[in-house]
Design an enzyme around this catalytic site. Structure first.
Site, short mmCIF file in Angstrom:
data_model
loop_
_atom_site.label_atom_id
_atom_site.label_comp_id
_atom_site.label_asym_id
_atom_site.label_seq_id
_atom_site.Cartn_x
_atom_site.Cartn_y
_atom_site.Cartn_z
CB SER A 84 -1.07 -0.07 1.21
OG SER A 84 -0.13 0.20 2.25
CB THR A 201 -2.46 5.26 3.34
OG1 THR A 201 -3.18 5.43 2.21
CG2 THR A 201 -1.68 6.73 3.78
CB THR A 219 -0.66 6.32 0.35
OG1 THR A 219 -1.51 5.23 -0.06
CG2 THR A 219 -0.96 7.60 -0.78
NE ARG A 229 -7.92 8.14 -5.74
CZ ARG A 229 -7.37 7.72 -4.39
NH1 ARG A 229 -5.99 7.52 -4.09
NH2 ARG A 229 -8.32 7.70 -3.43
CB VAL A 230 -4.50 13.18 -6.61
CG1 VAL A 230 -3.76 13.74 -5.43
CG2 VAL A 230 -3.10 13.51 -7.73
CG ASP A 232 -6.49 10.83 2.02
OD1 ASP A 232 -6.22 10.01 1.21
OD2 ASP A 232 -6.98 10.69 3.31
CB THR A 252 -4.67 5.16 6.62
OG1 THR A 252 -5.42 4.68 7.60
CG2 THR A 252 -3.55 5.47 7.14
N GLY A 253 -7.16 5.32 4.39
CA GLY A 253 -8.53 4.89 3.98
C GLY A 253 -8.90 5.55 2.86
N GLY A 255 -9.72 8.05 0.41
CA GLY A 255 -9.15 9.18 0.27
C GLY A 255 -10.21 10.27 -0.44
N1 GLY Z 1 -5.80 7.50 1.73
C1 GLY Z 1 -5.18 7.09 0.48
C2 GLY Z 1 -5.58 7.41 -0.70
O1 GLY Z 1 -6.90 7.01 -0.67
O2 GLY Z 1 -4.87 7.28 -1.71
#
Ligand code: GLY
Length: 355
Positions: A84, A201, A219, A229-230, A232, A252-253, A255
């Protein structure tokens, strides 16, 4: 940490009016008092137990908290088995690993970040250089790579055999009407058969004995994402936020949910209003859960989020906490004595429990 430079001097606004340095919108009334002499703390996501150990060693040796958290997460970025983050991270839909990272340094209230960075194993180090060696905060894609090359970073293929195999299985499972046959999974261990999307992440935040705060989030982002794609993680205020007078927070999780809520900023703001780190994280979880109800495809039958999003927080006094939607999450804390995993506080006991 390098000495305070001429550029730091200009960036922080010292000498051009103190008001320029005061963050807007944070609860100054309850701002926590300075804690020189406080016991150092390092907090990280559940995959960060080696990061908290490393970071604490650096803090105890008198090191800077930004050096500490970056050295901590570099262990996970370099680890091919953490799929990850960094090297070995799961790729985008084209099979290319794209990394996001941000750093923030409390004493100067400065930040740096990179997004959709390819071929560089340690995006956290590049994010730090964006903060320290440019007048920008966020570089993306080809520009971020060009900047990393300029600073001598070595390019390498970040896709390991393990992550390529996982990507190939996902690709072969996507459709019955394309030209890819279903994957061959016989003989593979259960964990290798999965083609689930992941948002893994690592976030790591630290407070040193002089009251200096710093944080990093890094991450490979959502697996199988669209190229470019970006999430959070590289967005200051979403995946990471630090205010040296109050505290630090990260996530984390999923985004996308955080990007629409700016939770790390909210959490630090809430700590500034006097909430404990855990209360502040849970308040952010409630805000995300409430907005998620507006998007039925992301909700279970009880209207709860069908995804995971966890928050981690540390205040200026050295108090820490974490919050998520469902029971079962763990996070890593080194409190200066013990380095261990603790339970993440939660809103719902488990999906569908009726609580
Ligand atoms: N929290 C990491 C992402 O969604 O890229």
């Amino acid at each position: 940490m390098s000495k305070f430079t001429r550029r730091d001097f200009l960036k922080t606004g010292v000498g051009v009016g103190a008001a320029a340095f005061v963050p807007v919108g944070l609860g100054r009334a309850a701002a926590l008092t300075a804690t020189a002499g406080a016991r150092p703390r390092v907090v990280s996501s559940g995959n960060g137990i080696r990061a908290t150990q490393k970071a604490m060693e650096i803090l105890k040796a008198g090191g800077d908290p930004l050096d500490a958290v970056i050295a901590g997460v570099n262990i996970v970025e370099d680890d091919p088995d953490d799929m990850s983050v960094g090297y070995g991270g799961l790729p985008n839909e084209d099979g290319v690993v794209e990394l996001d990272s941000s750093v923030m340094y409390g004493p100067t209230h400065t930040a740096g970040a990179v997004a959709a960075l390819r071929n560089i194993k340690n995006p956290s180090k590049v994010a730090r250089l964006v903060m320290e060696r440019t007048d920008h905060v966020l570089l993306v894609g080809e520009g971020a790579l060009k900047f990393a090359r300029a600073h001598g970073f070595k390019e390498e293929d970040l896709l390991t055999e393990q992550s390529r195999e996982a990507w190939l299985r996902w690709k072969e499972t996507m459709s019955d009407v394309d030209n890819w046959f279903p994957p061959k999974t016989e003989g593979l261990p259960a964990e290798m058969r999965s083609v689930m999307q992941t948002h893994g992440t690592i976030n790591c935040i630290a407070l040193d004995g002089s009251g200096r705060l710093a944080g990093v989030t890094t991450t490979s982002g959502l697996s199988w994402k669209l190229a470019g794609r970006v999430g959070d993680s590289p967005i200051i205020g979403a995946g990471l936020y630090v205010d040296n007078e109050i505290g630090a927070a990260g996530s984390t999780g999923r985004g996308e949910a955080n990007l629409q809520t700016c939770a790390s900023f909210r959490i630090v703001d809430a700590m500034g209003r006097g909430l404990s780190p855990e209360q502040a994280c849970l308040e952010a979880c409630k805000a995300v859960a409430a907005k998620t109800k507006l998007i039925p495809r992301l909700c279970d039958v009880q209207g709860r989020p069908k995804f995971g999003l966890d928050f981690y927080a540390l205040n200026k006094k050295g108090e820490f906490g974490a919050g998520g939607f469902y029971q079962g999450g763990r996070y890593a804390v080194h409190d200066g004595v013990d380095n261990k995993l603790r339970d993440v506080a939660y809103l719902f006991k488990n999906p569908g429990d009726g609580r």
